[in-house]
Design a protein around this motif. Structure first.
Motif, PDB file in Angstrom:
ATOM      1  N   ALA A  59       0.866  -1.303   0.032  1.00 24.17           N
ATOM      2  CA  ALA A  59       0.036   0.048   0.027  1.00 24.17           C
ATOM      3  C   ALA A  59       0.815   1.387  -0.132  1.00 24.17           C
ATOM      4  O   ALA A  59       0.629   2.439  -0.708  1.00 24.17           O
ATOM      5  N   GLY A  60       1.960   1.288   0.964  1.00 27.50           N
ATOM      6  CA  GLY A  60       2.873   2.438   0.743  1.00 27.50           C
ATOM      7  C   GLY A  60       3.395   2.628  -0.634  1.00 27.50           C
ATOM      8  O   GLY A  60       3.491   3.752  -0.904  1.00 27.50           O
ATOM      9  N   THR A  61       3.849   1.607  -1.172  1.00 27.85           N
ATOM     10  CA  THR A  61       4.535   2.018  -2.610  1.00 27.85           C
ATOM     11  C   THR A  61       3.487   2.135  -3.476  1.00 27.85           C
ATOM     12  O   THR A  61       3.893   3.171  -4.375  1.00 27.85           O
ATOM     13  N   SER A  62       2.320   1.599  -3.623  1.00 28.17           N
ATOM     14  CA  SER A  62       1.288   2.036  -4.587  1.00 28.17           C
ATOM     15  C   SER A  62       0.838   3.538  -4.285  1.00 28.17           C
ATOM     16  O   SER A  62       0.653   4.375  -5.226  1.00 28.17           O
ATOM     17  N   GLY A  63       0.807   3.848  -2.910  1.00 26.93           N
ATOM     18  CA  GLY A  63       0.603   5.308  -2.531  1.00 26.93           C
ATOM     19  C   GLY A  63       1.437   6.344  -3.079  1.00 26.93           C
ATOM     20  O   GLY A  63       1.173   7.413  -3.767  1.00 26.93           O
ATOM     21  N   THR A  64       2.997   5.827  -3.208  1.00 25.06           N
ATOM     22  CA  THR A  64       4.039   6.650  -3.582  1.00 25.06           C
ATOM     23  C   THR A  64       3.837   6.902  -5.203  1.00 25.06           C
ATOM     24  O   THR A  64       3.881   7.895  -5.556  1.00 25.06           O
ATOM     25  N   ILE A  65       3.337   5.839  -5.855  1.00 27.92           N
ATOM     26  CA  ILE A  65       3.266   6.018  -7.237  1.00 27.92           C
ATOM     27  C   ILE A  65       2.134   6.895  -7.581  1.00 27.92           C
ATOM     28  O   ILE A  65       2.407   7.648  -8.565  1.00 27.92           O
ATOM     29  N   PHE A  66       1.015   6.954  -6.957  1.00 27.26           N
ATOM     30  CA  PHE A  66      -0.179   7.787  -7.125  1.00 27.26           C
ATOM     31  C   PHE A  66       0.419   9.034  -7.006  1.00 27.26           C
ATOM     32  O   PHE A  66       0.205  10.017  -7.809  1.00 27.26           O
ATOM     33  N   ARG A  67       0.972   9.461  -5.821  1.00 25.55           N
ATOM     34  CA  ARG A  67       1.420  10.960  -5.574  1.00 25.55           C
ATOM     35  C   ARG A  67       2.628  11.379  -6.528  1.00 25.55           C
ATOM     36  O   ARG A  67       2.432  12.402  -7.114  1.00 25.55           O
TER      37      ARG A  67
END
Length: 203
Positions: A108-116
């Motif tokens: 989830a943390g990495t996926s959120g970083t990609i989105f940002r």
């Protein structure tokens, strides 16, 4: 009755998925984060951090109302309240905890970083986006290897599967382009066929 406040992000869908799979009666309240509704005073009373999801359980522990934020906390709370998806075998429960943590932090943390990096930061960098996409794919490949010979992450359906699935679904195009990971795909197909998952992913 549980009131669920969410938007259709992976975070929000984790809570919806858990409540639906656990068979807990709930009402859905859409909080449009694209319009800043999570930052309005009435929502900040529920969660001062201004983030979805949030649940309000009118019949919480001891019969007293409970307001709870953070998707991972809601997943665990729903499973404990319903008495479902928490393995009784210590080894399976330990595996569930491990992959729950991996889903909550690494995936989830990495996926959120990609989105940002793609949509939020003022200076875009395709190289940075690709760097984190490869990190995310590596996490999914590790999970794929773990699922070889297993139907679910802890050998039985658990809170770990509820935590991971919405991020898998959100990153479908990336995973499709990468190819492979047949064990992960088979797991996702089993999850997608469950009525509770279908309900929870379409709140």
């Amino acid at each position: 009755m549980i009131d669920l406040y969410l938007w259709g992000t992976a975070n929000g869908l984790r809570a919806s998925l858990a409540l639906a799979e656990c068979g807990l009666e709930h009402r859905v309240h859409k909080v449009d984060i694209t319009k800043g509704e999570a930052k309005k005073p009435e929502f900040l009373k529920l969660n001062p951090a201004g983030a979805i999801p949030v649940i309000v359980d009118r019949d919480g522990p001891g019969g007293k109302p409970l307001t709870l934020a953070q998707s991972g906390a809601i997943v665990v709370y729903a499973c404990e309240k319903a008495g479902r998806f928490i393995p009784t075998d210590p080894r399976r429960r330990a595996l569930a905890a491990q992959y729950f943590a991996m889903a909550a932090s690494d995936v989830a943390g990495t996926s959120g970083t990609i989105f940002r990096l793609e949509f939020v930061v003022p200076e875009k960098s395709a190289a940075n986006v690709e760097f984190f996409k490869q990190i995310l794919l590596n996490y999914f490949r590790v999970i794929d290897q773990h699922l070889a010979g297993r139907e679910y992450l802890a050998d039985e359906m658990s809170f770990a599967d509820l935590m991971l699935y919405p991020n898998y679904a959100a990153r479908g195009p990336l995973l499709e382009a990468a190819g492979g990971m047949e064990h992960l795909r088979a797991w996702a197909a089993r999850m997608a066929a469950r009525p509770g998952v279908q309900q929870g992913m379409n709140p």
